[in-house]
Design a protein around this motif. Sequence first.
Motif, PDB file in Angstrom:
ATOM      1  N   LEU A  26       0.866  -1.172   0.000  1.00 33.56           N
ATOM      2  CA  LEU A  26       0.000   0.000   0.000  1.00 33.56           C
ATOM      3  C   LEU A  26       0.904   1.224   0.000  1.00 33.56           C
ATOM      4  O   LEU A  26       1.697   1.404   0.934  1.00 33.56           O
ATOM      5  N   HIS A  27       0.821   2.008  -1.063  1.00 29.22           N
ATOM      6  CA  HIS A  27       1.595   3.259  -1.135  1.00 29.22           C
ATOM      7  C   HIS A  27       0.733   4.337  -0.504  1.00 29.22           C
ATOM      8  O   HIS A  27      -0.361   4.633  -1.018  1.00 29.22           O
ATOM      9  N   ILE A  28       1.208   4.935   0.579  1.00 28.63           N
ATOM     10  CA  ILE A  28       0.336   5.874   1.278  1.00 28.63           C
ATOM     11  C   ILE A  28      -0.038   7.059   0.377  1.00 28.63           C
ATOM     12  O   ILE A  28      -1.173   7.550   0.438  1.00 28.63           O
ATOM     13  N   ASP A  64      -0.856   1.978 -18.768  1.00 28.01           N
ATOM     14  CA  ASP A  64       0.320   1.232 -18.280  1.00 28.01           C
ATOM     15  C   ASP A  64       0.791   1.878 -16.980  1.00 28.01           C
ATOM     16  O   ASP A  64       0.180   2.845 -16.502  1.00 28.01           O
ATOM     17  N   LEU A  65       1.880   1.345 -16.430  1.00 24.63           N
ATOM     18  CA  LEU A  65       2.387   1.844 -15.145  1.00 24.63           C
ATOM     19  C   LEU A  65       2.770   3.324 -15.241  1.00 24.63           C
ATOM     20  O   LEU A  65       2.423   4.123 -14.372  1.00 24.63           O
ATOM     21  N   GLN A  66       3.492   3.708 -16.311  1.00 24.34           N
ATOM     22  CA  GLN A  66       3.982   5.086 -16.399  1.00 24.34           C
ATOM     23  C   GLN A  66       2.839   6.101 -16.477  1.00 24.34           C
ATOM     24  O   GLN A  66       2.928   7.174 -15.862  1.00 24.34           O
ATOM     25  N   LEU A  71       0.443  10.784 -13.018  1.00 22.92           N
ATOM     26  CA  LEU A  71      -0.632  11.428 -12.237  1.00 22.92           C
ATOM     27  C   LEU A  71      -0.396  11.304 -10.731  1.00 22.92           C
ATOM     28  O   LEU A  71      -0.714  12.217  -9.965  1.00 22.92           O
ATOM     29  N   TYR A  72       0.125  10.162 -10.349  1.00 27.44           N
ATOM     30  CA  TYR A  72       0.383   9.874  -8.927  1.00 27.44           C
ATOM     31  C   TYR A  72       1.409  10.867  -8.347  1.00 27.44           C
ATOM     32  O   TYR A  72       1.208  11.430  -7.274  1.00 27.44           O
ATOM     33  N   TYR A  73       2.484  11.122  -9.099  1.00 28.26           N
ATOM     34  CA  TYR A  73       3.484  12.079  -8.601  1.00 28.26           C
ATOM     35  C   TYR A  73       2.911  13.501  -8.622  1.00 28.26           C
ATOM     36  O   TYR A  73       3.179  14.303  -7.713  1.00 28.26           O
ATOM     37  N   LEU A 176      11.433  -0.850  -3.152  1.00 28.54           N
ATOM     38  CA  LEU A 176      11.848  -0.311  -4.450  1.00 28.54           C
ATOM     39  C   LEU A 176      10.607  -0.208  -5.326  1.00 28.54           C
ATOM     40  O   LEU A 176       9.930  -1.227  -5.548  1.00 28.54           O
ATOM     41  N   ASP A 177      10.306   1.026  -5.789  1.00 27.46           N
ATOM     42  CA  ASP A 177       9.103   1.172  -6.630  1.00 27.46           C
ATOM     43  C   ASP A 177       9.359   2.141  -7.768  1.00 27.46           C
ATOM     44  O   ASP A 177      10.502   2.472  -8.062  1.00 27.46           O
ATOM     45  N   SER A 178       8.297   2.574  -8.446  1.00 23.72           N
ATOM     46  CA  SER A 178       8.314   3.431  -9.641  1.00 23.72           C
ATOM     47  C   SER A 178       8.587   2.613 -10.904  1.00 23.72           C
ATOM     48  O   SER A 178       8.450   1.393 -10.898  1.00 23.72           O
ATOM     49  N   SER A 179       8.983   3.298 -11.980  1.00 25.79           N
ATOM     50  CA  SER A 179       9.056   2.692 -13.326  1.00 25.79           C
ATOM     51  C   SER A 179       9.984   1.485 -13.350  1.00 25.79           C
ATOM     52  O   SER A 179      11.197   1.634 -13.140  1.00 25.79           O
ATOM     53  N   ALA A 204      10.934  -5.544  -2.618  1.00 26.09           N
ATOM     54  CA  ALA A 204      11.079  -4.816  -3.889  1.00 26.09           C
ATOM     55  C   ALA A 204       9.917  -5.155  -4.805  1.00 26.09           C
ATOM     56  O   ALA A 204       9.460  -6.305  -4.843  1.00 26.09           O
ATOM     57  N   HIS A 205       9.461  -4.145  -5.548  1.00 26.85           N
ATOM     58  CA  HIS A 205       8.538  -4.411  -6.655  1.00 26.85           C
ATOM     59  C   HIS A 205       9.347  -5.137  -7.736  1.00 26.85           C
ATOM     60  O   HIS A 205      10.444  -4.689  -8.107  1.00 26.85           O
ATOM     61  N   ALA A 206       8.812  -6.229  -8.241  1.00 28.48           N
ATOM     62  CA  ALA A 206       9.492  -6.955  -9.326  1.00 28.48           C
ATOM     63  C   ALA A 206       8.474  -7.838 -10.031  1.00 28.48           C
ATOM     64  O   ALA A 206       7.572  -8.397  -9.397  1.00 28.48           O
ATOM     65  N   GLY A 207       8.601  -7.935 -11.357  1.00 24.34           N
ATOM     66  CA  GLY A 207       7.687  -8.801 -12.102  1.00 24.34           C
ATOM     67  C   GLY A 207       6.280  -8.256 -12.160  1.00 24.34           C
ATOM     68  O   GLY A 207       5.307  -9.022 -12.195  1.00 24.34           O
ATOM     69  N   GLU A 208       6.143  -6.929 -12.164  1.00 19.05           N
ATOM     70  CA  GLU A 208       4.837  -6.282 -12.427  1.00 19.05           C
ATOM     71  C   GLU A 208       4.800  -6.015 -13.935  1.00 19.05           C
ATOM     72  O   GLU A 208       4.090  -6.696 -14.669  1.00 19.05           O
ATOM     73  N   GLU A 209       5.629  -5.069 -14.394  1.00 15.59           N
ATOM     74  CA  GLU A 209       5.816  -4.881 -15.838  1.00 15.59           C
ATOM     75  C   GLU A 209       7.151  -5.467 -16.285  1.00 15.59           C
ATOM     76  O   GLU A 209       7.337  -5.767 -17.461  1.00 15.59           O
ATOM     77  N   ASP A 228       6.954  -7.635  -4.226  1.00 14.24           N
ATOM     78  CA  ASP A 228       5.744  -6.843  -4.474  1.00 14.24           C
ATOM     79  C   ASP A 228       5.315  -7.036  -5.926  1.00 14.24           C
ATOM     80  O   ASP A 228       6.125  -6.847  -6.848  1.00 14.24           O
ATOM     81  N   HIS A 229       4.078  -7.443  -6.089  1.00 14.07           N
ATOM     82  CA  HIS A 229       3.506  -7.894  -7.380  1.00 14.07           C
ATOM     83  C   HIS A 229       4.033  -9.305  -7.688  1.00 14.07           C
ATOM     84  O   HIS A 229       3.487 -10.274  -7.206  1.00 14.07           O
ATOM     85  N   GLY A 230       5.049  -9.412  -8.546  1.00 12.69           N
ATOM     86  CA  GLY A 230       5.640 -10.732  -8.826  1.00 12.69           C
ATOM     87  C   GLY A 230       4.828 -11.607  -9.755  1.00 12.69           C
ATOM     88  O   GLY A 230       5.174 -12.772  -9.977  1.00 12.69           O
ATOM     89  N   SER A 285      -4.066  -3.577  -1.970  1.00 12.12           N
ATOM     90  CA  SER A 285      -4.757  -2.584  -2.811  1.00 12.12           C
ATOM     91  C   SER A 285      -3.826  -1.603  -3.527  1.00 12.12           C
ATOM     92  O   SER A 285      -4.298  -0.841  -4.373  1.00 12.12           O
ATOM     93  N   ASP A 286      -2.516  -1.568  -3.214  1.00 10.93           N
ATOM     94  CA  ASP A 286      -1.512  -0.802  -3.960  1.00 10.93           C
ATOM     95  C   ASP A 286      -1.747   0.709  -3.860  1.00 10.93           C
ATOM     96  O   ASP A 286      -1.121   1.367  -3.029  1.00 10.93           O
ATOM     97  N   ASP A 287      -2.615   1.263  -4.701  1.00 10.04           N
ATOM     98  CA  ASP A 287      -2.918   2.702  -4.718  1.00 10.04           C
ATOM     99  C   ASP A 287      -4.432   2.861  -4.833  1.00 10.04           C
ATOM    100  O   ASP A 287      -4.957   3.213  -5.899  1.00 10.04           O
ATOM    101  N   PRO A 288      -5.160   2.579  -3.751  1.00 15.26           N
ATOM    102  CA  PRO A 288      -6.614   2.419  -3.865  1.00 15.26           C
ATOM    103  C   PRO A 288      -7.359   3.648  -4.382  1.00 15.26           C
ATOM    104  O   PRO A 288      -8.387   3.499  -5.040  1.00 15.26           O
TER     105      PRO A 288
END
Length: 348
Positions: A26-28, A64-66, A71-73, A176-179, A204-209, A228-230, A285-288
């Motif tokens: 969950l990214h606050i 996609d993620l980017q 928008l998130y940033y 570890l997150d972002s692009s 670490a986020h890995a195996g999302e994209e 995270d994800h995977g 929920s990641d970024d609900p």
Amino acid sequence: MNPTEPSSEPSIASFLRGLPKAELHLHIEGTLEPEMVFALAAKHDVTLAYASVDALRRAYDFHDLQSFLDLYYAGADVLRDEEDFYAMTSAYLRRARADGVVHVEIFFDPQTHTERGIGIGTVINGIHRALADGERDLGISHRLILCFLRHLSEAAAEATLDLALPFADRVAGVGLDSSEAGHPPSKFERVFARAHRLGFARVAHAGEEGPADYITEALDLLQVSRIDHGVRCDEDPQLLARLARERVPLTVCPLSNTKLKVYQQMEQHNLRRLLEQGLCVTINSDDPAYFGGYLVDNYLAVQRALDLSREQLVQLAKNSFEASWLDAASKQRWITAVDNYAARTSAA
Ligand code: HPA
Ligand code: ZN
């Protein structure tokens, strides 16, 4: 159907809300709802690129993620003082409590704020005070995870870790997150090794994209305790077998995956297959605020699309405690509470 009987849908939702659960991905900053973006913009005299709450919400249509991260940033720019971080975190905890969440391990992105001239102490103190109040008032236990932005350099991550050291008692681990694509875990091997030596837990986020190889790198080079994800692990049969054998937890985020087009439809999601292959899969929920649902919405979306059984939902809740950084006694206490709840509700 007998009209006096409740339909199964509401009863699954209320079963899920009563089921004790931990949320581990969950990214606050991803809980900042459009209404709060507008309220904070007004407070700080910030001009937004959108005319209304509805217009901002309509922009949450990602390919996609980017396209999401942009928008998130931008949304995080309205967070200016300690009270803002406190208000955002408190609102999330109240929402989580309504979903039966009893333990949270949440991410924050310090670089998103320090790059704008906000002190890291402002960020950490605001979030931490809300977590401490949430523990006292709502009974939700917590861990805080500092995420490095992987599109920035490892030197920038090292500098961020230095900035966080005076607040180390409030930070349980690093992530570890972002692009993801083009920014492999290996880029952060040295800073993760230093975080390890300093006593921080690691994820670490890995195996999302990014590819399955990034999951292997995160395990072997960053020594993470969960991924995270995977979800792209299923592209490598040997990795899949290893994740099952070692019970490496995956913090899967179903609504995020469909919103960001990792899967075009929830029916294509591999969560059920991974669970049935013995992996320690969890739902999060990641970024609900951006992906259209909090924790129970995520459980419900996969339950419906993949026809998960009650036993599988109970297993997912138990996995959330197994995968957490709670001590062994607390994990066991919550797993027993889940079992007791399942026994009580099946008899009803
Ligand atoms: N992936 C990568 N970075 C992120 C995410 C995500 O799902 N959410 C917030 N930052
Ligand atoms: Zn995430």
